[in-house]
Design a protein around this motif. Structure first.
Motif, PDB file in Angstrom:
ATOM      1  N   LEU A 178       9.043   7.072 -12.343  1.00 16.07           N
ATOM      2  CA  LEU A 178      10.276   7.100 -11.560  1.00 16.07           C
ATOM      3  C   LEU A 178      11.405   6.373 -12.287  1.00 16.07           C
ATOM      4  O   LEU A 178      12.548   6.845 -12.311  1.00 16.07           O
ATOM      5  N   LYS A 179      11.091   5.224 -12.906  1.00  9.25           N
ATOM      6  CA  LYS A 179      12.104   4.483 -13.655  1.00  9.25           C
ATOM      7  C   LYS A 179      12.581   5.287 -14.864  1.00  9.25           C
ATOM      8  O   LYS A 179      13.775   5.332 -15.171  1.00  9.25           O
ATOM      9  N   ALA A 180      11.635   5.934 -15.554  1.00  4.84           N
ATOM     10  CA  ALA A 180      12.002   6.745 -16.720  1.00  4.84           C
ATOM     11  C   ALA A 180      12.873   7.925 -16.298  1.00  4.84           C
ATOM     12  O   ALA A 180      13.855   8.261 -16.971  1.00  4.84           O
ATOM     13  N   ALA A 181      12.532   8.563 -15.181  1.00  5.32           N
ATOM     14  CA  ALA A 181      13.327   9.692 -14.694  1.00  5.32           C
ATOM     15  C   ALA A 181      14.727   9.233 -14.295  1.00  5.32           C
ATOM     16  O   ALA A 181      15.722   9.921 -14.571  1.00  5.32           O
ATOM     17  N   ALA A 182      14.832   8.072 -13.674  1.00  9.78           N
ATOM     18  CA  ALA A 182      16.140   7.545 -13.290  1.00  9.78           C
ATOM     19  C   ALA A 182      16.968   7.201 -14.529  1.00  9.78           C
ATOM     20  O   ALA A 182      18.180   7.469 -14.574  1.00  9.78           O
ATOM     21  N   LYS A 234       0.793  -1.225   0.000  1.00  9.53           N
ATOM     22  CA  LYS A 234       0.000   0.000   0.000  1.00  9.53           C
ATOM     23  C   LYS A 234       0.828   1.279   0.000  1.00  9.53           C
ATOM     24  O   LYS A 234       0.492   2.213  -0.713  1.00  9.53           O
ATOM     25  N   PRO A 235       1.900   1.381   0.787  1.00 10.59           N
ATOM     26  CA  PRO A 235       2.619   2.659   0.801  1.00 10.59           C
ATOM     27  C   PRO A 235       3.455   2.916  -0.446  1.00 10.59           C
ATOM     28  O   PRO A 235       3.923   4.030  -0.658  1.00 10.59           O
ATOM     29  N   GLN A 236       3.637   1.896  -1.294  1.00  8.51           N
ATOM     30  CA  GLN A 236       4.431   2.080  -2.504  1.00  8.51           C
ATOM     31  C   GLN A 236       3.627   2.831  -3.560  1.00  8.51           C
ATOM     32  O   GLN A 236       2.399   2.748  -3.595  1.00  8.51           O
ATOM     33  N   PRO A 237       4.326   3.565  -4.445  1.00  6.33           N
ATOM     34  CA  PRO A 237       3.625   4.256  -5.533  1.00  6.33           C
ATOM     35  C   PRO A 237       2.930   3.257  -6.460  1.00  6.33           C
ATOM     36  O   PRO A 237       3.333   2.100  -6.565  1.00  6.33           O
ATOM     37  N   ARG A 238       1.898   3.714  -7.124  1.00  7.60           N
ATOM     38  CA  ARG A 238       1.157   2.870  -8.064  1.00  7.60           C
ATOM     39  C   ARG A 238       2.000   2.593  -9.313  1.00  7.60           C
ATOM     40  O   ARG A 238       3.091   3.119  -9.486  1.00  7.60           O
ATOM     41  N   ALA A 239       1.489   1.780 -10.219  1.00  9.50           N
ATOM     42  CA  ALA A 239       2.250   1.292 -11.371  1.00  9.50           C
ATOM     43  C   ALA A 239       2.732   2.431 -12.273  1.00  9.50           C
ATOM     44  O   ALA A 239       3.905   2.479 -12.661  1.00  9.50           O
ATOM     45  N   LYS A 240       1.851   3.376 -12.614  1.00 11.31           N
ATOM     46  CA  LYS A 240       2.249   4.465 -13.512  1.00 11.31           C
ATOM     47  C   LYS A 240       3.294   5.359 -12.856  1.00 11.31           C
ATOM     48  O   LYS A 240       4.228   5.825 -13.515  1.00 11.31           O
ATOM     49  N   ALA A 241       3.148   5.590 -11.564  1.00  9.62           N
ATOM     50  CA  ALA A 241       4.126   6.413 -10.861  1.00  9.62           C
ATOM     51  C   ALA A 241       5.479   5.711 -10.819  1.00  9.62           C
ATOM     52  O   ALA A 241       6.531   6.363 -10.963  1.00  9.62           O
ATOM     53  N   GLN A 242       5.485   4.394 -10.664  1.00  5.69           N
ATOM     54  CA  GLN A 242       6.739   3.653 -10.680  1.00  5.69           C
ATOM     55  C   GLN A 242       7.390   3.721 -12.056  1.00  5.69           C
ATOM     56  O   GLN A 242       8.615   3.844 -12.169  1.00  5.69           O
TER      57      GLN A 242
END
Length: 125
Positions: A104-108, A93-101
């Protein structure tokens, strides 16, 4: 089914627990078959009276088929009466949802790409 679990005693804001064997259908603080030990969470961890266990009777009830609750199983593992249980996987639950992840991967990846390009130019010079 038999359960080895804790029943709460003590005053308000002063918890004290008895470790008992009871029918799993009976209420938490209700009828039990036998008292097997105590747990006083107010005492320091290294105090001898924090957890008391009647090891012979606990071994008997485990052989009969009684199942310890998670917390009592932890106590028994500390007393080396049984092996520790596997830790359950934590909720997501505390982890970001799929699109947000994905963002984050694209930004990294975008942050890593210019850094690699700069290293290549410095190496070529």
């Amino acid at each position: 089914m038999l359960a080895i679990r804790m029943t709460r005693h003590g005053a308000k804001k002063r918890p004290f627990f008895h470790i008992v064997v009871a029918d799993s259908r009976s209420p938490r603080d209700g009828r039990f078959i036998e008292k097997l030990g105590t747990y006083n969470p107010l005492l320091p961890r290294e105090h001898a009276q924090r957890i008391t266990l009647d090891k012979e009777r606990i071994a008997h009830w485990l052989m009969v088929g009684a199942q310890p609750s998670d917390r009592v199983a932890k106590f028994l593992a500390q007393a080396e009466m049984m092996k520790p249980r596997e830790r359950r996987e934590q909720t997501k639950k505390p982890q970001p949802r799929a699109k947000a992840q994905e963002r984050l991967k694209a930004a990294a990846a975008a942050a890593a790409a210019p850094a690699e390009g700069g290293e290549k130019e410095a190496a070529a010079s």
